[in-house]
Design an enzyme around this catalytic site. Structure first.
Site, short mmCIF file in Angstrom:
data_model
loop_
_atom_site.label_atom_id
_atom_site.label_comp_id
_atom_site.label_asym_id
_atom_site.label_seq_id
_atom_site.Cartn_x
_atom_site.Cartn_y
_atom_site.Cartn_z
N HIS A 1 0.74 2.76 -12.03
CA HIS A 1 2.19 2.94 -12.05
C HIS A 1 2.74 3.12 -10.64
CE1 HIS A 1 6.09 4.01 -13.70
NE2 HIS A 1 6.12 5.03 -12.86
N GLU B 1 5.23 0.21 -8.83
CA GLU B 1 6.57 0.51 -8.34
C GLU B 1 6.70 0.18 -6.85
OE1 GLU B 1 9.22 1.36 -10.15
OE2 GLU B 1 7.95 1.15 -11.91
N LYS C 1 6.86 -3.62 -6.39
CA LYS C 1 8.19 -4.14 -6.76
C LYS C 1 9.17 -3.95 -5.61
CE LYS C 1 9.07 -2.02 -10.65
NZ LYS C 1 9.89 -1.64 -11.83
N ASN C 2 9.15 -2.76 -5.00
CA ASN C 2 10.04 -2.50 -3.86
C ASN C 2 9.76 -3.45 -2.70
OD1 ASN C 2 11.19 -0.41 -5.26
ND2 ASN C 2 10.17 1.23 -4.14
#
Length: 331
Positions: free
Chosen positions: A253, A257, A260-261
């Site tokens: 997780h 994240e 993705k950034n």
């Protein structure tokens, strides 16, 4: 104005819990949650029985729930009245009542079976807690001016709220994975903890899934360059993939994240380039820990907002639409 807000909050509590439950909540809130390490999770998972786990959790989980429910009610009154926060409070109240029902129950087979199912029902009920709380904060921003004091109060609370959520989900997952009727006992994992969590495989899974979303949204995605100590020698001198003791879903997780950034920043910064620069992942193993560094050429963060980088109410990404699932997943 303040009196009206406090009165509304009190009425909400009375609607969510009856008088007996409110007294029970006050009782459990006088206790502090038990601090637990991954080592303790490992040892407990190897040696504890289902009865011991049940006996511990039927007190520990209400303690953790009551503490965070008390903290929720210390939030600014305007935030407490947001529709999404009211929904979230209702979920927590339901789960608290479900758990305290076992306060005086025995440790028989049927009770243990029912308790395990109650925990799974809680997991399902709380699946969208993060999104729902985020929606509540967005609702507040859209309907009220958020001053610095309110911002600081929300920041302090959300740090504790999300840490509490992680710890409760960890406790629930450990019990269900170890003791549910169809639990997998032919695995090296101890509950959700993997004593040999392979870093490279988790990194690549997180990267590939983030790249899928990036390609779906932007029609392109950067590649990855994995560097550093991806391999180490074990006690026998054989080269093996770098690993550590960790819950793989948590590591996944975090990485997902971050990727993705990085991907969003890279694609938007180099939108006119013929080729996107790679995202670099560096692994480094120390004597006591492992470091993972993710670097990109996404333009960085403007210096004037670096102090707000970890504020929940600040983002360099466009505000996600809660109805547009594609953009919400990417942001």
């Amino acid at each position: 104005m303040l009196f009206r807000s406090l009165s509304a909050v009190t009425r909400n509590l009375n609607k969510l819990l009856d008088l007996k439950s409110l007294k029970t909540l006050d009782h459990y809130a006088t206790f502090n949650p038990s601090p637990l390490t991954i080592q303790q999770f490992m040892e407990f998972g190897k040696t504890a029985t289902e009865v011991e786990s049940y006996t511990f959790l039927k007190k520990e989980l209400p303690v953790r729930l009551s503490n965070i429910m008390k903290e929720i009610n210390l939030l600014p009154g305007n935030l407490l009245q947001m529709p999404s926060v009211l929904i979230l409070q209702d979920w927590y109240a339901q789960s608290f009542q479900d758990l305290v029902a076992y306060e005086k129950s025995d440790c028989g087979h049927d009770t243990l079976l029912h308790f395990c199912q109650t925990l799974k029902t809680m997991q399902t009920r709380h699946t969208n807690v993060v999104q729902t709380m985020a929606q509540g904060v967005l609702e507040l921003q859209e309907s009220h001016k958020v001053d610095n004091q309110t911002d600081m109060a929300i920041q302090y609370f959300l740090d504790r709220f999300y840490m509490s959520r992680i710890s409760m989900r960890m406790l629930i997952h450990q019990h269900t994975l170890l003791f549910e009727p169809n639990a997998d006992h032919n695995t090296n994992r101890i509950g959700m903890i993997d004593p040999q969590c392979k870093l490279k495989s988790v990194i690549m899974e997180a990267f590939q899934n983030a790249a899928f979303l990036c390609e779906e949204y932007y029609s392109c995605a950067p590649d990855i360059e994995l560097k550093g100590q991806t391999m180490v020698r074990n006690e026998k001198g054989k080269k093996v993939g770098l690993s550590l003791v960790y819950p793989p879903p948590h590591l996944y997780h975090i990485l997902f994240e971050l990727f993705k950034n990085s991907m969003r920043a890279t694609v938007e910064t180099h939108s006119k380039a013929h080729e996107l620069p790679e995202i670099e992942v560096l692994l480094a193993k120390g004597e006591h820990d492992v470091s993972i560094r993710i670097s990109d050429q996404g333009g960085g963060i403007p210096r004037h907002i670096t102090d707000h980088t970890f504020h929940y109410l600040v983002s360099t990404a466009p505000r996600p639409s809660m109805t547009d699932r594609k953009s919400t997943r990417l942001n």
